[in-house]
Design a protein around this motif. Structure first.
Motif, PDB file in Angstrom:
ATOM      1  N   THR A  41      85.090  15.910  43.840  1.00 19.64           N
ATOM      2  CA  THR A  41      85.528  17.161  43.576  1.00 19.64           C
ATOM      3  C   THR A  41      85.108  18.162  44.952  1.00 19.64           C
ATOM      4  OG1 THR A  41      84.829  17.227  41.415  1.00 19.64           O
ATOM      5  CG2 THR A  41      84.983  19.430  42.460  1.00 19.64           C
ATOM      6  N   VAL A  42      86.179  18.809  45.483  1.00 16.42           N
ATOM      7  CA  VAL A  42      85.713  19.962  46.438  1.00 16.42           C
ATOM      8  C   VAL A  42      85.788  21.169  45.953  1.00 16.42           C
ATOM      9  CG1 VAL A  42      86.773  20.906  48.604  1.00 16.42           C
ATOM     10  CG2 VAL A  42      86.591  18.391  48.371  1.00 16.42           C
ATOM     11  N   LYS A  43      84.747  22.111  46.389  1.00 14.70           N
ATOM     12  CA  LYS A  43      85.001  23.343  45.889  1.00 14.70           C
ATOM     13  C   LYS A  43      85.019  24.227  46.923  1.00 14.70           C
ATOM     14  CE  LYS A  43      82.009  23.124  41.923  1.00 14.70           C
ATOM     15  NZ  LYS A  43      80.598  23.306  41.320  1.00 14.70           N
ATOM     16  N   VAL A  44      85.991  25.487  46.629  1.00 11.85           N
ATOM     17  CA  VAL A  44      86.301  26.379  47.698  1.00 11.85           C
ATOM     18  C   VAL A  44      85.756  27.777  47.274  1.00 11.85           C
ATOM     19  CG1 VAL A  44      88.321  27.582  48.680  1.00 11.85           C
ATOM     20  CG2 VAL A  44      88.543  25.119  48.278  1.00 11.85           C
ATOM     21  N   ILE A  45      84.900  28.197  47.936  1.00  7.56           N
ATOM     22  CA  ILE A  45      84.446  29.311  47.786  1.00  7.56           C
ATOM     23  C   ILE A  45      84.344  30.590  48.515  1.00  7.56           C
ATOM     24  CG2 ILE A  45      81.943  30.217  46.886  1.00  7.56           C
ATOM     25  CD1 ILE A  45      81.465  27.097  46.702  1.00  7.56           C
ATOM     26  N   PRO A  46      85.219  31.419  48.606  1.00  6.46           N
ATOM     27  CA  PRO A  46      85.383  32.599  49.500  1.00  6.46           C
ATOM     28  C   PRO A  46      84.267  33.596  49.075  1.00  6.46           C
ATOM     29  CG  PRO A  46      87.020  32.830  47.739  1.00  6.46           C
ATOM     30  CD  PRO A  46      86.596  31.496  47.708  1.00  6.46           C
ATOM     31  N   LEU A  47      83.547  33.937  50.408  1.00  8.28           N
ATOM     32  CA  LEU A  47      82.642  35.015  50.237  1.00  8.28           C
ATOM     33  C   LEU A  47      82.870  36.371  50.589  1.00  8.28           C
ATOM     34  CD1 LEU A  47      79.294  32.681  50.873  1.00  8.28           C
ATOM     35  CD2 LEU A  47      80.229  33.646  48.678  1.00  8.28           C
TER      36      LEU A  47
ATOM     37  N   LEU B 115      88.690  21.702  43.139  1.00  7.08           N
ATOM     38  CA  LEU B 115      89.753  20.817  43.303  1.00  7.08           C
ATOM     39  C   LEU B 115      89.466  19.270  43.224  1.00  7.08           C
ATOM     40  CD1 LEU B 115      91.353  22.101  46.475  1.00  7.08           C
ATOM     41  CD2 LEU B 115      92.236  22.550  44.085  1.00  7.08           C
ATOM     42  N   THR B 116      90.156  18.404  42.685  1.00  3.67           N
ATOM     43  CA  THR B 116      90.102  17.073  42.710  1.00  3.67           C
ATOM     44  C   THR B 116      91.387  16.508  43.210  1.00  3.67           C
ATOM     45  OG1 THR B 116      91.067  16.468  40.347  1.00  3.67           O
ATOM     46  CG2 THR B 116      88.797  17.039  40.550  1.00  3.67           C
ATOM     47  N   LYS B 117      91.577  15.274  43.277  1.00  2.00           N
ATOM     48  CA  LYS B 117      92.773  14.649  43.994  1.00  2.00           C
ATOM     49  C   LYS B 117      94.012  15.290  43.135  1.00  2.00           C
ATOM     50  CE  LYS B 117      92.082   9.988  45.574  1.00  2.00           C
ATOM     51  NZ  LYS B 117      91.589  10.220  46.697  1.00  2.00           N
TER      52      LYS B 117
END
Lengths: 562, 562
Positions: free
Chosen positions: B6-12, B424-426
């Motif tokens: 899992t990749v996490k995208v975290i806009p601050l 996100l996963t694949k």
């Protein structure tokens, strides 16, 4: 005094700005006025709701003021009339029926009914005002019943365009009466004063009717509710929106008092026709299917208290955004309002509304002439002298350049500011003097005039906060008996307590210094105030508003407390 | 914890707004950052100079933060780095040479030299950051040395565009490296995060080179001095202006520290070439003929303290407007700045300058992609998932609609706000939680963080002014011994003295009431404060900030004073 070979043109509002259009024209012992509008505050006027022109010139020449003429019913042309009537006696007001209708309820609200005589004028009607003969010429603009003026004076004709565009297919079918203008031009036009609002825009403003195409397309396709916002004063637009609602079988709730008032009045006076039952109450909205509803609302400028802004931020009592709502911004942001309009659009999008906005969306056209229309006006009038009106300084400059292109001599165009006086004779024009033309600030919720020093105080506090020091001394101010300190809106790393203590010891030092000073000319309180101001500025690098409350004990109590 | 599926995208920062772009990407135990920018305050933040993102998430996950990557050297991408480094330890920073050059002097200024390692990257260079492999891809923007990023993660490739436009004829000849992007696309792109700044604009942003045509035309024809303003950060523009000066034999004085710094640095690092002697000091201007001078200045946004604003309002120490000066606004107003820019143009016109401004003037192009370029980016990347970045909410919504047009599935686009977490996963993408993402307000002149309560206090005072009451009572608060009243920024028809007296009698009444109240749970000062607040609100219909300074005498002194 009764020299009638000179006419003076004296703008008191609307030049060097957008808004509060107020023009005085004087000849011999007669002064006539064209419009008396209001303006809106800049960002650096917190707490100010309205801005009005300084009327000193009219007050000082009260006896010469013969009448006010009105070109049309927008607030920036009639909104200042109650204020004018409070300060200046104006026996007669001449204007179009719609503008007078709006004005009447305004005068009632201000308790001014009967202080002046309102005279409805018809297209091509002529009115004698002192030595001025004023002919009302139908023109096209975003509100019905708009006029340009041909003012016949002892030295020649003056044309004042009012606000105008050349809309060749107007929504109400009332064409621009070019024939009357050309007839006046045949006699010769000494001076043209022309609307500069859109002078930065090339080309021709599209007809109001072009909005119909996109508007009806949106109405035809929308599945959910339609929320439309426009200027309450844009009557042609409101008319088209109501028409679209009827055509696509939707009922309309109107939100916003100004919008409701104008729709009511326009219907009463016959400017808009719609069946009973088209307009519903806000509590009926819930009972209708989404695709049967139009919400017509104020708030096109992102005004914080408007219905649309409340809806967008989910704080409206009755209406919440439903995902699938279509919101149409049928208006353009007035310069300065871009940020608040964008915030409203963001908030509506966030709640799932589909928002139609922006200049390419096809749901708005301006009510003002662009460059080619301004040229058309110049071509029709072929004036000897030219004064651009209704615009900020850069626009006035640009509009004179357009006049030069259209053959007006460079020496015959005048970029005037409020308070400038242009003296015209048959052959010459000259800027001769300046009359007072400042601004008066109004807090409309209380109808108070705001002092500029109050504004300065507020701005000072905003910048760096405020410090209050309360101290008690003995009778000769030689000893500090008690000390209190509070701060508001201050940003410092030290705590309020620390700062208070620091200031207290400084005050003790200052009192010692004052005691030893040979010269006691400076009042003690002023002395303390200045000392603390300097101390705070040096120590903390801030300039807060400083208040010193001094309590000086009487001699009798000295002995006990010291 | 070390789940690498899992990749996490975290806009601050930077989502739902323009500015303070700050993006965290996490996978397993690794967090990498893309940019750390600053933002500017809204109108309702008086006294605030800068806005920064809340970094709680990074502080709480400090150990996982591996490195920061920088796309380019603009303030909204690197301006928050000193603040970041104060709160979060970041061992390595990777970025283009120019951005690092600007950053270095910034770190020096903040005393942060040496707290992190700065690594210059070259086009196509790859850097390993934990489980992320980051490839730097040359892109085109309004500052030299700009990059998009291809981030290879355990589950697929992420493209972060940075700020970009497709400039096919860039001023520095450095082409957009489309080949590297297409190569990554061949491997497949899981997620595209793309710049949304200009998503409301149809078509294609013109090349920076198109500005040359109009710029050189103005330089060729100007008889007097030329004053040009642009963003200090728009290095390509500054380069063209210096080039025009050389070509038309004028010398250049640069006004504004930020502009001077960037010109210096760009020359040092080889991004700009110009001979010694091109740049002159401000005191040399007077010695040159008007047609040999260019004044390059900050102030394109009408910033109150900028050189151009001072020049326009005739308060600049060295430069006064001379009628015949040509002023070029080679920049567009950022939303919210329209009013102050217009004011500057008015003031310059008033003093006789010929001002060239506005979107049709041909002296400015944007550095950001319009709709067709955004589509080109989507076509090149053909991502599975899409997240619009760098834009206000309405723009993000519009950009996802463009992604849908380009074939990205509606369920695969995510309109995110700061603090949202996209997992996100694949095969899947899901918004899963929210991390803190408020704002931190900075008074930059003092580098202090401003508390939101302070802001609230200030705004309260601005709205209705402030009242301060100082009172002395005996020890059990049953008797008023002395009373003082001051007001600031209050609008009332009564005089301050009258109001003070009215409030004094009210306080006497309140003290009686308090004395008689059986229940004394409420503290006396609070009781007084509440009572006066209500009294003022009812009697005067205003809600000023009310301060009560209470001085309570000790028992010993009671007998004497009462």
């Amino acid at each position: 005094m009764t020299d009638k070979t000179t006419v003076k043109v004296i703008p008191l509002g609307g030049l060097g700005e957008i808004g509060k259009n107020t023009m005085a024209i004087s000849c011999g012992d007669d002064i006539m006025l064209v419009d008396a509008g209001l303006g809106f505050p800049d960002e650096d006027m917190p707490g100010v709701d309205l801005v009005l022109p300084d009327l000193t010139y009219l007050i000082e020449n009260q006896k010469q003021v013969k009448a006010l003429t009105i070109t049309h019913g927008h607030e920036d042309h009639i909104g200042g009339i109650p204020y004018l009537l409070k300060h200046v006696s104006v026996k007669d007001i001449y204007g179009p029926a719609l503008a007078l209708g709006i004005l009447e309820s305004k005068l009632k609200e201000f308790g001014l009914t009967g202080v002046t005589n309102l005279h409805k004028v018809h297209p091509r009607e002529r009115v004698q005002i002192g030595c001025f003969n004023v002919e009302f010429v139908r023109c096209t603009h975003s509100i019905a019943d708009s006029f340009s003026l041909v003012i016949r004076t002892p030295i020649g004709n003056i044309v004042h365009t009012g606000d105008f565009k050349f809309d060749f297919t107007p929504v109400d079918g009332e064409l621009f009466d070019i024939a009357t203008l050309t007839a006046a031009a045949d006699e010769g036009i000494l001076l043209l004063m022309s609307d500069s609002t859109n002078t930065e825009k090339a080309g021709f403003t599209p007809s109001e009717k072009t909005v119909w195409k996109k508007l009806s397309e949106v109405f035809a396709n929308a599945q959910g509710r339609i929320i439309v916002t426009t200027f309450a004063s844009n009557m042609h637009r409101i008319k088209q929106i109501l028409q679209a609602a009827m055509q696509y079988d939707r009922q309309v709730v109107i939100l916003g008092r100004s919008m409701l008032n104008i729709a009511d009045l326009a219907r009463q006076l016959g400017y808009m026709k719609y069946p009973d039952g088209l307009i519903i109450n806000v509590d009926e909205v819930k009972e209708l299917p989404a695709d049967k509803v139009v919400i017509l609302t104020t708030g096109s400028q992102g005004e914080p208290l408007s219905a649309l802004t409340r809806i967008a931020h989910d704080s409206h009592k009755h209406i919440k955004v439903i995902p699938g709502d279509t919101v149409i911004f049928s208006a353009t942001p007035i310069p300065g309002n871009e940020r608040s309009v964008a915030n409203t659009i963001n908030a509506l999008s966030l709640r799932g509304a589909h928002v139609i906005y922006g200049k390419d969306a096809g749901v708005h056209v301006s009510g003002h002439a662009c460059q080619e229309e301004q040229k058309l006006m110049l071509n029709i009038c072929q004036p000897k002298f030219f004064v651009p009106i209704h615009g900020e300084y850069r626009m006035l400059v640009k509009h004179t350049q357009i006049a030069h292109q259209c053959g007006v001599g460079v020496e015959n165009t005048f970029v005037m500011e409020n308070g400038d006086v242009l003296a015209l004779t048959k052959d010459s024009g000259k800027m001769v003097e300046k009359v007072p033309a400042g601004i008066v600030l109004i807090d409309s919720s209380r109808a108070w005039e705001i002092d500029e020093t109050i504004l300065a105080e507020r701005l000072e506090i905003v910048k760096d906060g405020a410090i209050t020091i309360a101290l008690t001394t003995n009778s000769d101010c030689s000893k500090l008996l008690s000390f209190d300190y509070t701060q508001k809106g201050l940003i410092l790393t030290d705590s309020a307590e620390q700062i208070g203590k620091t200031i207290e010891s400084e005050i003790k030092r200052v009192i010692e210094k004052y005691k030893q000073a040979a010269d006691k000319k400076i009042h003690f309180q002023t002395y303390i105030h200045e000392a603390i101001k300097q101390f705070v500025q040096q120590k903390y690098e801030i300039k807060p508003l400083i208040q010193v409350i001094l309590h000086q004990l009487s001699h009798a109590k000295d002995s006990v407390l010291s």
